[in-house]
Design a protein around this motif. Structure first.
Motif, PDB file in Angstrom:
ATOM      1  N   ILE A  93     119.558  18.589  50.960  1.00 26.27           N
ATOM      2  CA  ILE A  93     118.773  17.468  51.431  1.00 26.27           C
ATOM      3  C   ILE A  93     117.886  18.226  53.171  1.00 26.27           C
ATOM      4  N   ALA A  94     119.008  18.501  53.781  1.00 25.06           N
ATOM      5  CA  ALA A  94     118.827  19.075  55.128  1.00 25.06           C
ATOM      6  C   ALA A  94     118.108  20.581  54.853  1.00 25.06           C
ATOM      7  N   ARG A  95     118.118  21.454  54.567  1.00 21.80           N
ATOM      8  CA  ARG A  95     117.348  22.575  54.328  1.00 21.80           C
ATOM      9  C   ARG A  95     116.199  22.226  53.658  1.00 21.80           C
ATOM     10  N   GLU A  96     116.088  21.252  52.923  1.00 22.30           N
ATOM     11  CA  GLU A  96     114.663  21.141  52.662  1.00 22.30           C
ATOM     12  C   GLU A  96     113.777  19.805  53.784  1.00 22.30           C
ATOM     13  N   LEU A  97     114.682  19.259  54.562  1.00 23.53           N
ATOM     14  CA  LEU A  97     113.586  18.303  55.327  1.00 23.53           C
ATOM     15  C   LEU A  97     113.354  19.811  56.487  1.00 23.53           C
ATOM     16  N   HIS A  98     114.716  20.453  56.587  1.00 24.65           N
ATOM     17  CA  HIS A  98     114.179  21.376  57.826  1.00 24.65           C
ATOM     18  C   HIS A  98     113.414  22.315  57.360  1.00 24.65           C
ATOM     19  N   ASP A  99     113.463  22.709  56.509  1.00 29.83           N
ATOM     20  CA  ASP A  99     112.399  23.922  56.114  1.00 29.83           C
ATOM     21  C   ASP A  99     110.798  23.536  55.626  1.00 29.83           C
ATOM     22  N   GLU A 100     111.320  22.995  54.465  1.00 27.18           N
ATOM     23  CA  GLU A 100     109.694  22.675  54.167  1.00 27.18           C
ATOM     24  C   GLU A 100     108.771  20.956  54.328  1.00 27.18           C
ATOM     25  N   VAL A 101     110.045  20.139  55.224  1.00 23.29           N
ATOM     26  CA  VAL A 101     108.587  18.977  55.958  1.00 23.29           C
ATOM     27  C   VAL A 101     108.493  19.459  57.187  1.00 23.29           C
ATOM     28  N   GLY A 102     109.875  20.051  57.975  1.00 22.40           N
ATOM     29  CA  GLY A 102     109.721  21.033  58.371  1.00 22.40           C
ATOM     30  C   GLY A 102     108.822  21.394  59.415  1.00 22.40           C
ATOM     31  N   GLN A 103     108.532  21.890  58.313  1.00 23.48           N
ATOM     32  CA  GLN A 103     106.938  23.265  58.403  1.00 23.48           C
ATOM     33  C   GLN A 103     105.430  22.920  58.155  1.00 23.48           C
ATOM     34  N   SER A 104     105.853  21.577  57.329  1.00 25.80           N
ATOM     35  CA  SER A 104     104.652  21.493  56.768  1.00 25.80           C
ATOM     36  C   SER A 104     104.373  19.994  58.097  1.00 25.80           C
ATOM     37  N   MET A 105     105.052  19.515  58.410  1.00 29.02           N
ATOM     38  CA  MET A 105     104.899  18.939  60.236  1.00 29.02           C
ATOM     39  C   MET A 105     104.010  19.446  60.940  1.00 29.02           C
ATOM     40  N   THR A 106     104.465  21.080  61.065  1.00 30.51           N
ATOM     41  CA  THR A 106     104.762  21.800  62.274  1.00 30.51           C
ATOM     42  C   THR A 106     103.359  22.408  61.961  1.00 30.51           C
ATOM     43  N   ALA A 107     102.403  22.723  61.448  1.00 23.32           N
ATOM     44  CA  ALA A 107     101.318  23.234  60.196  1.00 23.32           C
ATOM     45  C   ALA A 107     100.821  22.115  60.788  1.00 23.32           C
ATOM     46  N   VAL A 108     100.672  20.682  60.400  1.00 26.53           N
ATOM     47  CA  VAL A 108     100.026  19.226  61.125  1.00 26.53           C
ATOM     48  C   VAL A 108      99.408  19.763  62.546  1.00 26.53           C
ATOM     49  N   LEU A 109     100.454  19.582  62.813  1.00 27.69           N
ATOM     50  CA  LEU A 109     100.741  19.281  64.460  1.00 27.69           C
ATOM     51  C   LEU A 109      99.467  20.753  65.213  1.00 27.69           C
ATOM     52  N   LEU A 110     100.251  21.644  64.193  1.00 25.60           N
ATOM     53  CA  LEU A 110      98.825  22.606  64.686  1.00 25.60           C
ATOM     54  C   LEU A 110      97.327  22.571  64.109  1.00 25.60           C
ATOM     55  N   GLU A 111      96.993  22.112  63.562  1.00 28.05           N
ATOM     56  CA  GLU A 111      95.267  21.601  63.064  1.00 28.05           C
ATOM     57  C   GLU A 111      95.623  20.489  63.786  1.00 28.05           C
ATOM     58  N   LEU A 112      96.348  19.796  64.863  1.00 30.31           N
ATOM     59  CA  LEU A 112      95.615  18.450  65.335  1.00 30.31           C
ATOM     60  C   LEU A 112      95.084  18.613  66.386  1.00 30.31           C
ATOM     61  N   LYS A 113      96.389  20.171  67.095  1.00 30.24           N
ATOM     62  CA  LYS A 113      96.090  20.801  68.118  1.00 30.24           C
ATOM     63  C   LYS A 113      94.635  21.770  68.270  1.00 30.24           C
ATOM     64  N   ARG A 114      94.083  21.760  67.223  1.00 33.14           N
ATOM     65  CA  ARG A 114      93.019  22.843  67.450  1.00 33.14           C
ATOM     66  C   ARG A 114      92.129  21.980  67.528  1.00 33.14           C
ATOM     67  N   ALA A 115      92.263  20.544  65.778  1.00 34.20           N
ATOM     68  CA  ALA A 115      91.271  20.207  66.768  1.00 34.20           C
ATOM     69  C   ALA A 115      91.056  19.414  67.911  1.00 34.20           C
ATOM     70  N   ALA A 116      92.056  19.601  68.496  1.00 30.58           N
ATOM     71  CA  ALA A 116      92.098  18.254  69.830  1.00 30.58           C
ATOM     72  C   ALA A 116      90.944  19.388  70.274  1.00 30.58           C
ATOM     73  N   ASP A 117      91.317  20.206  70.170  1.00 29.33           N
ATOM     74  CA  ASP A 117      90.533  21.819  71.535  1.00 29.33           C
ATOM     75  C   ASP A 117      88.770  21.491  71.251  1.00 29.33           C
ATOM     76  N   ARG A 118      88.976  21.443  69.497  1.00 27.19           N
ATOM     77  CA  ARG A 118      87.151  21.595  69.291  1.00 27.19           C
ATOM     78  C   ARG A 118      86.758  20.038  69.459  1.00 27.19           C
ATOM     79  N   ALA A 119      87.160  19.352  69.251  1.00 27.43           N
ATOM     80  CA  ALA A 119      86.687  17.850  69.085  1.00 27.43           C
ATOM     81  C   ALA A 119      86.270  17.088  70.855  1.00 27.43           C
ATOM     82  N   PRO A 120      85.027  16.505  70.154  1.00 29.02           N
ATOM     83  CA  PRO A 120      84.122  16.162  71.880  1.00 29.02           C
ATOM     84  C   PRO A 120      85.258  15.588  71.961  1.00 29.02           C
ATOM     85  N   GLU A 121      85.196  14.835  73.339  1.00 27.20           N
ATOM     86  CA  GLU A 121      85.243  14.016  74.176  1.00 27.20           C
ATOM     87  C   GLU A 121      85.703  13.006  74.139  1.00 27.20           C
TER      88      GLU A 121
END
Length: 320
Positions: A126-154
């Protein structure tokens, strides 16, 4: 001598003594019975009953002790055996009971070892799946949110940054849960570093003052024993945070002759008359797994003390 013949012999002694007294004593019974005769007869009956009760109490005392032990026996507190004297049926009964406890404790230790091994394997997965799968998915979401915030209106950037911060906090919580399920620092840096990190983590998230003191370079109790020590410390800190109403916790790991001793002591309200819950029973099972001694009781200055004494392997005892 069997229990039947022992009881029969005790009663025969009492009845024989009473018959001899009646035959040789200068006492007769008249009709109607006189006051003196009634007093003598009642006194003799009382003496006979008291003597019979005393002899039976002595003869059946081992059976009474066995009954009390059967009521209070706990396989998670091994080593308690009934003393065996003689070779009669009572001695055979006590010896059979002790042998039964030996078998039950051995089977309980083996089943606990299998259950704990399966539990740790599942925690690791479970720890490996949390770290490798859930953690990586949330990291990808975090990067997408950062890119969206950089391009979004004020006017949308504030909401996106808030979602980004929430995702980051959730990612940190997932990583913390993964560390609790399978402490990577225990495998990478050893028991002392793992306990120090555990104390820091609990102090950060519970508000408790956790003081961690570990002897430098304690002997190596083995990988299985290190994991048990870590889990017992983890469960003790969890119980303190949930139930003890404490402010300060002292976590110590020290060397002792032929052993390593873990102690977790708090300044809370203690157990009182509360019964042991699943957490403490789990600690006892883990201690049984590595043949360690677990003592749980009131601390000298109040609160609760959990002390785990782990015997060292023979080669480590010589080095220590």
């Amino acid at each position: 001598m069997s229990l039947f013949w022992r009881i029969f012999g005790l009663n025969a002694v009492v009845l024989g003594a009473a018959t001899a007294l009646l035959l040789w004593a200068p006492v007769t019974v008249s009709v109607p019975v006189g006051l003196t005769e009634a007093v003598v007869l009642i006194g003799g009956l009382v003496v006979m009953l008291v003597a019979n009760a005393a002899l039976l109490r002595i003869g059946l005392a081992p059976v009474d002790r066995l009954t009390q032990r059967m009521v209070t026996v706990d396989l998670l507190r091994p080593g308690h055996r009934q003393p065996v004297d003689g070779h009669g049926s009572v001695a055979v009964l006590l010896r059979t009971f002790n042998e039964m406890l030996d078998r039950l404790e051995s089977e309980r230790a083996a089943s606990s070892a299998r259950a704990l091994s399966a539990q740790e394997s599942e925690r690791r997965r479970i720890a490996r799946e949390l770290h490798d799968e859930v953690g990586q998915s949330m990291t990808a979401v975090l990067l997408e949110l950062k890119r969206a915030a950089d391009r979004a209106p004020e006017e949308l950037r504030g909401d996106l940054r808030h979602a980004q911060e929430t995702t980051r906090q959730s990612l940190d919580e997932v990583r913390r849960i993964a560390r609790r399920l399978r402490p990577g620092v225990l495998d990478d840096l050893g028991l002392t570093s793992a306990l120090t990190a555990l104390a820091t983590d609990y102090a950060t998230h519970t508000g408790l003052t956790v003081r961690c003191r570990c002897d430098s370079g304690p002997p190596d109790p083995g990988a299985a024993a290190e994991l048990v020590i870590y889990r017992v410390a983890q469960e003790a800190l969890t119980n303190t945070a949930r139930h003890a109403d404490a402010r300060t916790v002292d976590l110590t790991l020290r060397r002792a002759p032929g052993a390593v001793v873990l102690e977790v002591r708090d300044d809370g309200r203690g157990m009182g008359r509360a019964r042991e819950g699943a957490g403490i029973r789990g600690m006892r099972e883990r201690a049984l797994f590595i043949e360690a001694d677990l003592d749980i009781g009131p601390a000298p200055a109040g609160g609760l003390s959990v002390r785990l004494t782990v015997p060292l392997p023979r080669e480590e005892r010589g080095a220590a």
